[in-house]
Write a protein that holds these residues in place. Structure first.
Motif, mmCIF file in Angstrom:
data_model
loop_
_atom_site.group_PDB
_atom_site.id
_atom_site.type_symbol
_atom_site.label_atom_id
_atom_site.label_comp_id
_atom_site.label_asym_id
_atom_site.label_seq_id
_atom_site.Cartn_x
_atom_site.Cartn_y
_atom_site.Cartn_z
ATOM 1 N N TYR A 88 41.466 45.190 52.822
ATOM 2 C CA TYR A 88 41.191 46.173 51.781
ATOM 3 C C TYR A 88 41.435 47.576 52.324
ATOM 4 N N SER A 119 40.816 44.800 41.574
ATOM 5 C CA SER A 119 41.269 43.446 41.915
ATOM 6 C C SER A 119 42.579 43.170 41.183
ATOM 7 N N HIS A 120 43.598 42.798 41.926
ATOM 8 C CA HIS A 120 44.935 42.628 41.350
ATOM 9 C C HIS A 120 45.167 41.213 40.826
ATOM 10 N N GLN A 126 47.443 44.840 45.962
ATOM 11 C CA GLN A 126 46.687 46.035 45.603
ATOM 12 C C GLN A 126 47.594 47.165 45.140
ATOM 13 N N ARG A 133 45.593 54.494 41.114
ATOM 14 C CA ARG A 133 45.109 54.931 42.423
ATOM 15 C C ARG A 133 45.481 56.388 42.663
ATOM 16 N N HIS A 144 40.679 49.139 47.118
ATOM 17 C CA HIS A 144 41.751 48.258 46.663
ATOM 18 C C HIS A 144 41.893 47.135 47.686
ATOM 19 N N TRP A 145 41.903 45.895 47.219
ATOM 20 C CA TRP A 145 41.984 44.772 48.157
ATOM 21 C C TRP A 145 43.056 43.794 47.722
ATOM 22 N N ASP A 146 43.539 43.020 48.710
ATOM 23 C CA ASP A 146 44.531 41.980 48.464
ATOM 24 C C ASP A 146 43.827 40.632 48.393
#
Length: 408
Positions: A88, A119-120, A126, A133, A144-146
């Motif tokens: 993240y 959350s993508h 992200q 953003r 933002h996280w993957d």
């Protein structure tokens, strides 16, 4: 195309993937890669009017000039309950950006700021939130996280090896909890999710309702669904949909077992892949070519075996009951009116279950509405953040919600 001929074509794809014919498997790889944009085979593609070499040069030029996905924040890692490392990035509040001032009482610790966690969706990362953003940077703390096996996060530990278990939306909800614990262990939260990311938020509420009740002050569901995804037709005729539903699990399993072979095929059929991605990601005819190429890069970076291991989770997804946890929380529900992947009717169903939510259906919007119409998504998201006190009502998110100024 008849149901029989469609079935024969998909069966041929399975044979190609399992017998080592990489050219034929490449076509199958491209078709299955469309699932990365939530589609299926059988789509008509516009006739190409320039040579392959010219198109390849154009892609390289767009990659070099496009600023999309270039924003970076303070990196961190969270550890999922099965040991998977989740990546993240946090963007902190800039005191000079006009964010809300917080009084500090003598001898007391300053209250934790509101954190907005993005959350993508499936086969993205992200970076798919690039415009939002850029617009919010410095005004509010964001994370933002993957998702596991996507972006910079590690491949799912539970999915590795011959004894690996399929990915579930429930697992993704627990992953989000791990990210919250690591990146925002205290303070109010606003949760924003697109497609699979919205389903992840629902799973979080299902498993950790007290966390939601105690800390979540706002939620945004963008182009997502609370269930019945197995009924989506992806804009295909009934016969084609029936065939796809019947044979797709077998095709995915076969292609996932021949990942390296199929990846070569996907690269060899890049033109076909790009056309399919555009059709199932966007609705507008005048999408910025650099944005379209950015979406293509995001999706094509997802390995075919990851595409395969995530797909079954969507058919099983059913979190309608978990939405009740958000009844007392300000909620934004937004979708494109021409989304072929998670149709706007699914967003309307969410809004029906959350009658106090704000429902926004974006005209001429596809599945990647936050990239296609970023100014609308950013505007409504900024309004939600103002309503919950995360940003001042008079805050100016700037021009970054538009493709005219992609941020910096």
């Amino acid at each position: 195309m008849s149901e029989t001929s469609t079935g024969d074509a998909v069966a041929a794809a399975v044979t190609a993937a399992t017998t080592g014919n990489w050219r034929r498997a490449g076509i199958a790889g491209a078709a299955i890669g469309v699932i990365a944009a939530g589609a299926a085979a059988g789509v008509a593609i516009e006739r190409m009017t320039v040579g392959r070499g010219m198109r390849q040069k154009a892609r390289l030029a767009l990659d070099a000039s496009g600023p999309y996905g270039s924003l970076r924040g303070l990196p961190g890692k969270a550890l999922a309950d099965d040991g998977t490392e989740l990546y993240y990035e946090a963007d902190e509040v800039d005191p000079e950006a006009g964010g809300p001032r917080r009084r500090r009482l003598f001898g007391r610790k300053a209250p934790a700021p509101v954190t907005v966690i993005f959350s993508h969706g499936y086969c993205l990362s992200q970076d798919s939130w690039h415009f939002q953003r850029a617009a919010l940077r410095g005004l509010v703390r964001t994370v933002h996280w993957d998702q596991r096996s996507h972006g910079r996060s590690a491949r799912g530990e539970a999915q590795a090896g011959p004894d690996g278990v399929p990915v579930s939306i429930d697992q993704l909800g627990r992953d989000l909890k791990a990210v919250i614990d690591a990146a925002a262990p205290e303070g109010p939260l606003v949760l924003v999710g697109h497609s699979m990311g919205g389903m992840t938020i629902m799973a979080l509420a299902d498993h950790f309702p007290e966390l939601v009740r105690e800390r979540v002050v706002g939620v945004a569901f963008v182009g997502t669904s609370c269930g019945k995804l197995g009924e989506v037709n992806y804009g295909l005729p009934v016969a084609g949909v029936n065939v796809v539903r019947r044979v797709l699990p077998g095709v995915l399993k076969a292609l996932g077992s021949q990942a390296e072979l199929v990846e070569r095929g996907r690269r060899a059929t890049a033109d076909l892949f790009a056309g399919l991605i555009k059709r199932y990601s966007f609705s507008s005819k005048d999408v910025d070519p650099a944005v379209a190429r950015f979406a293509e890069r995001l999706i094509e970076s997802t390995p075919i075996d990851v595409v395969a291991e995530f797909y079954p989770a969507f058919v099983e997804h059913d979190k309608a009951e978990s939405l009740a946890v958000f009844l007392e929380v300000p909620v934004l529900v937004l979708a494109g009116d021409k989304d072929l992947v998670t149709p706007s009717s699914h967003s309307e169903a969410i809004a029906d279950l959350l009658p106090d939510s704000e429902l926004v259906i974006v005209p001429d919007g596809g599945h990647l509405v936050m990239l296609e119409h970023p100014e609308v998504v950013t505007d409504r998201l900024a309004d939600l953040l103002a309503r919950v006190g995360a940003v001042p009502a008079a805050a100016n998110v700037g021009p970054y919600g538009s493709t005219a100024q992609p941020g910096g």
